[in-house]
Design a protein around this motif. Sequence first.
Motif, PDB file in Angstrom:
ATOM      1  N   LEU A  38       0.856  -1.181   0.000  1.00  0.00           N
ATOM      2  CA  LEU A  38       0.000   0.000   0.000  1.00  0.00           C
ATOM      3  C   LEU A  38       0.893   1.233   0.000  1.00  0.00           C
ATOM      4  N   VAL A  39       0.501   2.221  -0.793  1.00  0.00           N
ATOM      5  CA  VAL A  39       1.255   3.471  -0.820  1.00  0.00           C
ATOM      6  C   VAL A  39       0.319   4.609  -0.449  1.00  0.00           C
ATOM      7  N   ALA A  40       0.884   5.663   0.136  1.00  0.00           N
ATOM      8  CA  ALA A  40       0.111   6.849   0.490  1.00  0.00           C
ATOM      9  C   ALA A  40       0.863   8.084   0.002  1.00  0.00           C
ATOM     10  N   ALA A  41       0.076   9.059  -0.487  1.00  0.00           N
ATOM     11  CA  ALA A  41       0.651  10.296  -1.011  1.00  0.00           C
ATOM     12  C   ALA A  41      -0.267  11.452  -0.660  1.00  0.00           C
ATOM     13  N   THR A  42       0.275  12.674  -0.824  1.00  0.00           N
ATOM     14  CA  THR A  42      -0.510  13.866  -0.498  1.00  0.00           C
ATOM     15  C   THR A  42      -1.530  14.185  -1.570  1.00  0.00           C
ATOM     16  N   SER A  43      -1.382  13.622  -2.768  1.00  0.00           N
ATOM     17  CA  SER A  43      -2.343  13.863  -3.848  1.00  0.00           C
ATOM     18  C   SER A  43      -2.636  12.552  -4.549  1.00  0.00           C
ATOM     19  N   PRO A  44      -3.855  12.369  -5.037  1.00  0.00           N
ATOM     20  CA  PRO A  44      -4.174  11.111  -5.729  1.00  0.00           C
ATOM     21  C   PRO A  44      -3.403  10.941  -7.031  1.00  0.00           C
ATOM     22  N   GLU A  45      -2.978  12.062  -7.640  1.00  0.00           N
ATOM     23  CA  GLU A  45      -2.264  11.979  -8.921  1.00  0.00           C
ATOM     24  C   GLU A  45      -0.910  11.289  -8.778  1.00  0.00           C
ATOM     25  N   ALA A  46      -0.325  11.329  -7.570  1.00  0.00           N
ATOM     26  CA  ALA A  46       1.005  10.748  -7.370  1.00  0.00           C
ATOM     27  C   ALA A  46       0.973   9.250  -7.103  1.00  0.00           C
ATOM     28  N   LEU A  47      -0.195   8.691  -6.867  1.00  0.00           N
ATOM     29  CA  LEU A  47      -0.266   7.302  -6.407  1.00  0.00           C
ATOM     30  C   LEU A  47       0.265   6.313  -7.440  1.00  0.00           C
ATOM     31  N   ASP A  48      -0.133   6.496  -8.696  1.00  0.00           N
ATOM     32  CA  ASP A  48       0.340   5.564  -9.724  1.00  0.00           C
ATOM     33  C   ASP A  48       1.850   5.658  -9.916  1.00  0.00           C
ATOM     34  N   GLN A  49       2.413   6.856  -9.742  1.00  0.00           N
ATOM     35  CA  GLN A  49       3.861   7.005  -9.828  1.00  0.00           C
ATOM     36  C   GLN A  49       4.544   6.207  -8.725  1.00  0.00           C
ATOM     37  N   LEU A  50       3.990   6.261  -7.530  1.00  0.00           N
ATOM     38  CA  LEU A  50       4.576   5.508  -6.417  1.00  0.00           C
ATOM     39  C   LEU A  50       4.487   4.005  -6.656  1.00  0.00           C
ATOM     40  N   LEU A  51       3.349   3.559  -7.126  1.00  0.00           N
ATOM     41  CA  LEU A  51       3.177   2.122  -7.364  1.00  0.00           C
ATOM     42  C   LEU A  51       4.158   1.621  -8.415  1.00  0.00           C
ATOM     43  N   ALA A  52       4.417   2.456  -9.424  1.00  0.00           N
ATOM     44  CA  ALA A  52       5.351   2.053 -10.472  1.00  0.00           C
ATOM     45  C   ALA A  52       6.773   1.913  -9.944  1.00  0.00           C
ATOM     46  N   LEU A  53       7.078   2.564  -8.836  1.00  0.00           N
ATOM     47  CA  LEU A  53       8.423   2.511  -8.262  1.00  0.00           C
ATOM     48  C   LEU A  53       8.609   1.345  -7.289  1.00  0.00           C
ATOM     49  N   VAL A  54       7.524   0.639  -6.965  1.00  0.00           N
ATOM     50  CA  VAL A  54       7.639  -0.564  -6.134  1.00  0.00           C
ATOM     51  C   VAL A  54       8.032  -1.721  -7.048  1.00  0.00           C
ATOM     52  N   LYS A  55       9.189  -2.295  -6.819  1.00  0.00           N
ATOM     53  CA  LYS A  55       9.701  -3.360  -7.667  1.00  0.00           C
ATOM     54  C   LYS A  55       9.453  -4.725  -7.019  1.00  0.00           C
ATOM     55  N   VAL A  56       8.768  -5.573  -7.775  1.00  0.00           N
ATOM     56  CA  VAL A  56       8.411  -6.903  -7.272  1.00  0.00           C
ATOM     57  C   VAL A  56       9.140  -7.958  -8.088  1.00  0.00           C
ATOM     58  N   GLU A  57       9.921  -8.773  -7.415  1.00  0.00           N
ATOM     59  CA  GLU A  57      10.553  -9.919  -8.057  1.00  0.00           C
ATOM     60  C   GLU A  57       9.762 -11.160  -7.664  1.00  0.00           C
ATOM     61  N   CYS A  58       9.301 -11.888  -8.658  1.00  0.00           N
ATOM     62  CA  CYS A  58       8.451 -13.050  -8.366  1.00  0.00           C
ATOM     63  C   CYS A  58       8.684 -14.141  -9.390  1.00  0.00           C
ATOM     64  N   THR A  59       8.247 -15.323  -9.047  1.00  0.00           N
ATOM     65  CA  THR A  59       8.279 -16.468  -9.959  1.00  0.00           C
ATOM     66  C   THR A  59       6.851 -16.824 -10.321  1.00  0.00           C
ATOM     67  N   GLU A  60       6.502 -16.619 -11.583  1.00  0.00           N
ATOM     68  CA  GLU A  60       5.132 -16.912 -12.002  1.00  0.00           C
ATOM     69  C   GLU A  60       4.907 -18.417 -12.014  1.00  0.00           C
ATOM     70  N   LEU A  61       3.770 -18.841 -11.485  1.00  0.00           N
ATOM     71  CA  LEU A  61       3.408 -20.253 -11.417  1.00  0.00           C
ATOM     72  C   LEU A  61       2.134 -20.478 -12.238  1.00  0.00           C
ATOM     73  N   PRO A  62       1.953 -21.664 -12.798  1.00  0.00           N
ATOM     74  CA  PRO A  62       0.748 -21.913 -13.598  1.00  0.00           C
ATOM     75  C   PRO A  62      -0.508 -21.840 -12.737  1.00  0.00           C
ATOM     76  N   PRO A  63      -1.469 -21.020 -13.115  1.00  0.00           N
ATOM     77  CA  PRO A  63      -2.681 -20.880 -12.299  1.00  0.00           C
ATOM     78  C   PRO A  63      -3.673 -22.004 -12.542  1.00  0.00           C
ATOM     79  N   VAL A  64      -4.491 -22.265 -11.545  1.00  0.00           N
ATOM     80  CA  VAL A  64      -5.620 -23.189 -11.679  1.00  0.00           C
ATOM     81  C   VAL A  64      -6.840 -22.318 -11.947  1.00  0.00           C
TER      82      VAL A  64
END
Length: 856
Positions: free
Chosen positions: A261-287
């Motif tokens: 979860l990210v929080a910012a002083t303006s709603p316009e900045a939220l997507d910028q913050l989310l784009a800066l969160v880097k997630v490393e993951c291993t994709e698995l086959p879904p059911v």
Amino acid sequence: MIEVTVNGKPVQVKNEHQSLLSFLRDTLRLTSVKEGCAEGACGACTVLVDGQKTRACSYKLGRLAGKSVITMEGLSQREKNVYVHAFAEAGAVQCGFCTPGMVIAAKSLLDAKLTPSREDIKEALKGNICRCTGYVNIEEAVLTAARFFRDNLPVPLREMGMQPETHVLLPDTEEKVLGTGEFCDDVAVSGMVYAKALYSAFPRARINRIDVSGARSHPACLCVLTAKDVPHNRRGPLDLDRAELVAEGEETRCTGDVLALVAATSPEALDQLLALVKVECTELPPVVYPADALRGDSPLLHPGGNVLLRERLQRGDVDAAIKASRYVITRKYAIPFAEQASLESECAVAMPMGDDGVFLYTGSRSVYDDREEVARMLRLPLEKVHVQARLAGSGFSGKADTGVQYHAALMAWSVKKPVKMKAPRREIVRHHTGCHAVEMELTTACDENGALTAVKALLIADAGAYAAPYGADGPELRQACMHAAGPYSCPNVDILGMAVRTNNVPPGIFKDSGAPQICFASETNINLLAETAGVCSWEFRHRNALRPGDMLPDGRTAGPDCAVTQCLEAIREAFDASPYAGIACAFKDNARGAGSGEAGRCLLSIEKGRAHIRVAGACANQSVSTMCARMICRVTGLDPGLLVYEPADTVRTPDVPSPACSAQLTGEAARRAAEKLNVELRAGKTLAALEGREFYGECPDAFLAYPGNGEAEFACCSAAAQIVLLDEEGKVIQVAAAYDVGIPVDSRSVESRIAGGIVMGLSHALTGNRPPAGAASGAGGELPGVWRSSQTPDIAIRLIQAGPEALPVPSAIKSLEELCLTPTAPACAHAYYRLDGTFRQQLPLRDTYYSKEKHS
């Protein structure tokens, strides 16, 4: 710098790239302009620009130089009075989220033409979506407003009458029509910040690392939260099987899983913050499909296995009865995920309270459920969490488990600031609850005389990744199984239901718990069986219809109020009128039934000479406020102006164990509280003399059972029969419906809700769709398949009553909201079968007038 005129006043515009919607709502605080889809599809943000209808979300301020904008706030007092009266008189207000936009669209027509035809109105409103009313009552409201303006009629003072047939001004009608009522997204608090969730990119993946350093270094960032910041990171109605935030080293189970979860002083900045969160993951086959989840080599999605729950209802010897039957029909059916498509976004506002507590504004189903979840998540005592409801744009049960309120509370508790969290339309479609998919195999048998002998069914419901509060599990699965035999008397039943875990977003209810899906299968089988037996579909139903004293699959019996046959008789003429008329029936019992522990509670408190109505029963579009006020006025004779309906509040309103069944139980609880107040009023006391007194009424679910069978009794059974008529092209030209809903509190409001359910059922059957599996990527943010006024056929509704003598008490109310759309899809399927001979076993129906052409 640009100068524009807004509601007659000059306004300076600085940011030419800002949307008109954001400018009106956020800068000028004109909150009658609602944000629905934010993509120009729903019309909730309709305003007038130089007299022309304009969707504010799609209009940039740079185009406004020298132009004039009118919102609801800018209407004259005369216009406001007329529209409030007209919409109240027509029963055209339900949740109210779309209403201001509808009024502005109506004004654009009536400013130019005061003698509009019904087609003129449909054309004027076709850019505005309503999911509650089905448009019919809104069109009536516009016709009424035109007459008042044309003939310069005075607006009468509205009073709440005491007779059942008298239409009332709902306690919240004026604020909904004028847009002054407050939804969660309308709440603005000094110092408020904004939050947003980062969802999993994959339905099933192992999260190796979450790097939030980039987001935290952004100048607009206030806070980034991950799983380690959650005091208690589990929630869920059965076994706490869901993480609030998925941690490093854990697996995601659906695209609805939140990583940060990210929080910012303006709603316009939220997507910028989310784009800066880097997630490393291993994709698995879904059911993705339940059938895959049941395979022996399927991965276990939870330690307990992939079958969440089983339910079986049996009576008699089904196999022997089928073998001995003259006619037997066995077919398979498939119902995909469906989107409830409520217009209001899922939104919550949370604020720190005291040293360590949280105050929460929510538009969800139950303030007490929210309080319990938030308190558990934050490891706080219940008294440290205060939850209050705002107006709720209808969710049709799709807002039962949104999550935004929990995450808003977590962020506010962490940053010690007021936090608003809103899920935009695209996010809701991709990540949040829809109607669960079900695959069914159904066998229906009868003897040579067309009398039902046996029903055998297998239901496999996609339960998604987690057990949901109102998903395909628990009582909801039982409801689906119970409805597999339909509203008919059948001596032998064997119904097996399974809720199977997949990597799809946890599903929920679409108005009725499990019944719409199984009703499509059972009613379609009935139509085919009737044809095979050489019996008219109407006659077959009437012959086998559930009657008082008949037993249902779960052992309960229908009480003397059962009116399935009366509903059928009311639509016989419409069925006989066309060779392309399709028929279907449905029924609904009182939620989970007597003995479930549900209750309705009402507290009347006398404050400053007025009676405050305090109930916690869910109120979205089912007019709980009107029902309670009406009950109280009938009993006490009080002027409705002396009543104040309070929003649900964990401090002010009494607790209820479940929001289900609120219509029947809450209304009776209000009546009982009013009886106690009336004792004092009859003794000659005034409200002023009763200052500070409280009068409490409680109605346990045993109220809904008739004496005799105790918890096994099946009482307050509502019923419906529908006819869908097509023309030779396959276009729906009329729907005729008969509903038994007990004694309606306000018949126009009831008819409006039924019409809304019918139109929703038409879109669900003929055009509505959601990509298979919440696992699918790229789900659009628009409202595909949702019907508009220009598509809506003539709808004829008759309200049937079994008779007051058949009801437990004269004030008895039956379930309505759940039943509205249930019979529509099978009636459509039958109509098309009679038109072209094609037997359709899936929704939405294929190869119809609506699938071949685009009609908008």
